[in-house]
Design a protein around this motif. Structure first.
Motif, PDB file in Angstrom:
ATOM      1  N   ARG A 291      91.802 -12.104  49.920  1.00  0.00           N
ATOM      2  CA  ARG A 291      91.295 -13.471  49.718  1.00  0.00           C
ATOM      3  C   ARG A 291      89.800 -13.453  49.997  1.00  0.00           C
ATOM      4  O   ARG A 291      89.375 -12.970  51.055  1.00  0.00           O
ATOM      5  CB  ARG A 291      92.001 -14.429  50.671  1.00  0.00           C
ATOM      6  CG  ARG A 291      93.509 -14.388  50.467  1.00  0.00           C
ATOM      7  CD  ARG A 291      94.248 -15.405  51.321  1.00  0.00           C
ATOM      8  NE  ARG A 291      95.680 -15.258  51.060  1.00  0.00           N
ATOM      9  CZ  ARG A 291      96.601 -16.155  51.389  1.00  0.00           C
ATOM     10  NH1 ARG A 291      96.249 -17.264  52.009  1.00  0.00           N
ATOM     11  NH2 ARG A 291      97.870 -15.951  51.107  1.00  0.00           N
TER      12      ARG A 291
ATOM     13  N   THR B 255      92.709 -13.654  45.710  1.00  0.00           N
ATOM     14  CA  THR B 255      92.658 -15.116  45.767  1.00  0.00           C
ATOM     15  C   THR B 255      91.188 -15.485  45.875  1.00  0.00           C
ATOM     16  O   THR B 255      90.495 -15.078  46.807  1.00  0.00           O
ATOM     17  CB  THR B 255      93.432 -15.660  46.981  1.00  0.00           C
ATOM     18  OG1 THR B 255      94.794 -15.260  46.872  1.00  0.00           O
ATOM     19  CG2 THR B 255      93.354 -17.175  47.017  1.00  0.00           C
TER      20      THR B 255
ATOM     21  N   ASP C 277      96.399 -27.603  46.026  1.00  0.00           N
ATOM     22  CA  ASP C 277      97.058 -26.462  46.642  1.00  0.00           C
ATOM     23  C   ASP C 277      96.792 -25.185  45.844  1.00  0.00           C
ATOM     24  O   ASP C 277      95.810 -25.084  45.112  1.00  0.00           O
ATOM     25  CB  ASP C 277      98.558 -26.769  46.754  1.00  0.00           C
ATOM     26  CG  ASP C 277      99.133 -27.235  45.407  1.00  0.00           C
ATOM     27  OD1 ASP C 277      98.540 -26.914  44.358  1.00  0.00           O
ATOM     28  OD2 ASP C 277     100.171 -27.932  45.407  1.00  0.00           O
ATOM     29  N   SER C 278      97.682 -24.184  45.997  1.00  0.00           N
ATOM     30  CA  SER C 278      97.465 -22.900  45.325  1.00  0.00           C
ATOM     31  C   SER C 278      97.505 -23.012  43.805  1.00  0.00           C
ATOM     32  O   SER C 278      96.874 -22.217  43.108  1.00  0.00           O
ATOM     33  CB  SER C 278      98.541 -21.899  45.774  1.00  0.00           C
ATOM     34  OG  SER C 278      99.831 -22.370  45.473  1.00  0.00           O
TER      35      SER C 278
ATOM     36  N   ASN D  20      94.166 -23.923  42.926  1.00  0.00           N
ATOM     37  CA  ASN D  20      93.328 -22.722  43.104  1.00  0.00           C
ATOM     38  C   ASN D  20      93.486 -21.741  41.938  1.00  0.00           C
ATOM     39  O   ASN D  20      92.546 -21.005  41.602  1.00  0.00           O
ATOM     40  CB  ASN D  20      93.695 -22.031  44.417  1.00  0.00           C
ATOM     41  CG  ASN D  20      93.114 -20.635  44.544  1.00  0.00           C
ATOM     42  OD1 ASN D  20      93.808 -19.647  44.299  1.00  0.00           O
ATOM     43  ND2 ASN D  20      91.836 -20.534  44.870  1.00  0.00           N
TER      44      ASN D  20
ATOM     45  N   THR E 214      96.019 -19.489  41.956  1.00  0.00           N
ATOM     46  CA  THR E 214      96.573 -18.283  42.573  1.00  0.00           C
ATOM     47  C   THR E 214      97.529 -17.567  41.618  1.00  0.00           C
ATOM     48  O   THR E 214      98.414 -18.202  41.042  1.00  0.00           O
ATOM     49  CB  THR E 214      97.329 -18.670  43.864  1.00  0.00           C
ATOM     50  OG1 THR E 214      96.410 -19.344  44.733  1.00  0.00           O
ATOM     51  CG2 THR E 214      97.892 -17.447  44.572  1.00  0.00           C
TER      52      THR E 214
ATOM     53  N   ARG F  39      95.590 -22.498  49.213  1.00  0.00           N
ATOM     54  CA  ARG F  39      96.969 -22.032  49.315  1.00  0.00           C
ATOM     55  C   ARG F  39      97.673 -22.646  50.528  1.00  0.00           C
ATOM     56  O   ARG F  39      97.075 -22.777  51.587  1.00  0.00           O
ATOM     57  CB  ARG F  39      97.004 -20.494  49.437  1.00  0.00           C
ATOM     58  CG  ARG F  39      96.473 -19.809  48.197  1.00  0.00           C
ATOM     59  CD  ARG F  39      96.551 -18.302  48.312  1.00  0.00           C
ATOM     60  NE  ARG F  39      97.931 -17.850  48.170  1.00  0.00           N
ATOM     61  CZ  ARG F  39      98.284 -16.590  47.891  1.00  0.00           C
ATOM     62  NH1 ARG F  39      97.345 -15.663  47.717  1.00  0.00           N
ATOM     63  NH2 ARG F  39      99.539 -16.263  47.782  1.00  0.00           N
ATOM     64  N   ARG F  40      98.924 -22.994  50.342  1.00  0.00           N
ATOM     65  CA  ARG F  40      99.785 -23.561  51.392  1.00  0.00           C
ATOM     66  C   ARG F  40      99.419 -24.994  51.805  1.00  0.00           C
ATOM     67  O   ARG F  40     100.073 -25.581  52.662  1.00  0.00           O
ATOM     68  CB  ARG F  40      99.817 -22.669  52.652  1.00  0.00           C
ATOM     69  CG  ARG F  40     100.924 -21.627  52.620  1.00  0.00           C
ATOM     70  CD  ARG F  40     101.007 -20.845  53.937  1.00  0.00           C
ATOM     71  NE  ARG F  40     101.412 -21.662  55.079  1.00  0.00           N
ATOM     72  CZ  ARG F  40     102.661 -22.012  55.354  1.00  0.00           C
ATOM     73  NH1 ARG F  40     103.638 -21.627  54.575  1.00  0.00           N
ATOM     74  NH2 ARG F  40     102.944 -22.756  56.405  1.00  0.00           N
TER      75      ARG F  40
ATOM     76  N   HIS G  58     103.931 -18.411  41.877  1.00  0.00           N
ATOM     77  CA  HIS G  58     102.725 -18.593  41.049  1.00  0.00           C
ATOM     78  C   HIS G  58     102.824 -17.811  39.750  1.00  0.00           C
ATOM     79  O   HIS G  58     103.088 -16.612  39.780  1.00  0.00           O
ATOM     80  CB  HIS G  58     101.489 -18.127  41.824  1.00  0.00           C
ATOM     81  CG  HIS G  58     101.362 -18.794  43.152  1.00  0.00           C
ATOM     82  ND1 HIS G  58     101.704 -18.170  44.322  1.00  0.00           N
ATOM     83  CD2 HIS G  58     100.968 -20.037  43.479  1.00  0.00           C
ATOM     84  CE1 HIS G  58     101.511 -19.009  45.330  1.00  0.00           C
ATOM     85  NE2 HIS G  58     101.067 -20.152  44.845  1.00  0.00           N
TER      86      HIS G  58
END
Lengths: 206, 206
Positions: A10, A46, B16-17, B20, B22, B53-54, B182
């Motif tokens: 990441r 990431t 969230d991801s 992003n 991801t 993420r998360r 993902h």
């Protein structure tokens, strides 16, 4: 289920509009391009882009830690790439947005804190295409020299992109044809190429 | 110098991801893809990706305003797209990471504050590919229904991507073959296509 198990990394890229990739119609900038290419080599990156337009070292000093801590929890391998400085050298109301001595102080504070938490790389300011302020080049290269010294002292790899991009027609030409500061896809591809050939970046992916 | 003068828009994507991107080896996700395509139509988008993420709605409620204010100063046209919710429904230690009632409270707080400052769009949670928790689908679609009601009340356009992505083989198949959650480039391209055909997004670019 069968999951792929590529090595996960990441990375937060922290900086200014050049980190953001402002002007790139492909929305990748140099940061997205180098991560895409690392993925092609078999990594699972990431990618967190924390570039903000107009940000100086003072702005970044105030926000970087909070933003990065939220994105790089201890349980996962996290790394940080910084790039800033050019906005510090802009003259507004008769003086630079950040005093030379404060730019140095900010950089030292940011980088020394960051290296206690994560592997860190630092990339210096890019050349500015507009030529209305003939002293700006000297201010920028002087700042880059100081950043190099700080990084040497802190054992953080430093990449001085200024002289390389200054010779690159595409960076300057695209910036001039765009908004006077930010190139488009070709300039960012050139910037990405420089970072990708840098041994400190390559060392993260071998 | 002759500068191009395309209409400038700065957009923060908060979530969230999935925001992003991801898992996308091309480092664009759905957010980068829709911005790239808006640029192709003749816009000059500054693209700020604030997906983490998360992140649950609770995490986002705590950080979104500070992060967005730094990126969307009043002098420039700024817009915000939110997308979150799936992480709220994850069961950990015998209960969901966020209580249903708190997810609703968080969403209402975030969206009502945001709409006072910027034009706002909201996109609901995506389907989760892993099937180890058979109740998760119902929790997610129940939450999406509540988000739709909040958005209706606040006059914020809401896009429920769940039923469309659920039918898309590529989203689920890529997620299963990747990490169980993902997708890769194909799934994100599919998500982008859904958003690009949404009248609320199209209305921002006409």
């Amino acid at each position: 289920m069968n999951f792929l198990h590529l090595p996960e990394v990441r990375i937060c890229f922290v900086g200014d509009s050049f980190v953001n990739g402002t002007g790139d119609p492909e929305c990748l900038g140099w940061t997205g391009r180098i991560c895409t290419n690392a993925n092609k080599k078999g990594y699972d990156i990431t990618y967190y882009n924390l570039g903000i337009r107009r940000n100086t070292s003072t702005d970044i000093e105030k926000r970087w830690l909070q933003e990065v801590l939220l994105r790089l929890p201890k349980e996962h391998p996290g790394r940080v790439v910084f790039s800033f400085g050019l906005n510090d050298t802009t003259v507004e109301n008769g003086k630079t947005r950040v005093d030379f001595i404060d730019s140095i102080r900010n950089a030292r504070k940011i980088l020394s804190e960051a290296k206690q938490l994560y592997p860190v790389l630092m990339i210096g300011p890019a050349p500015y295409a507009e030529q209305e302020d003939p002293q700006r080049k000297k201010r920028t290269t002087d700042l880059s020299k100081q950043f190099a010294l700080i990084c040497e002292e802190l054992h953080i790899p430093y990449l001085d992109v200024f002289p390389i991009l200054e010779k690159s027609n595409i960076w300057i030409d695209e910036a001039r044809a765009n908004d006077g500061a930010h190139p488009r896809a070709g300039g960012y591809t050139e910037f990405a190429r420089i970072v990708e050939n840098w041994d400190a970046w390559l060392n993260w992916f071998r």
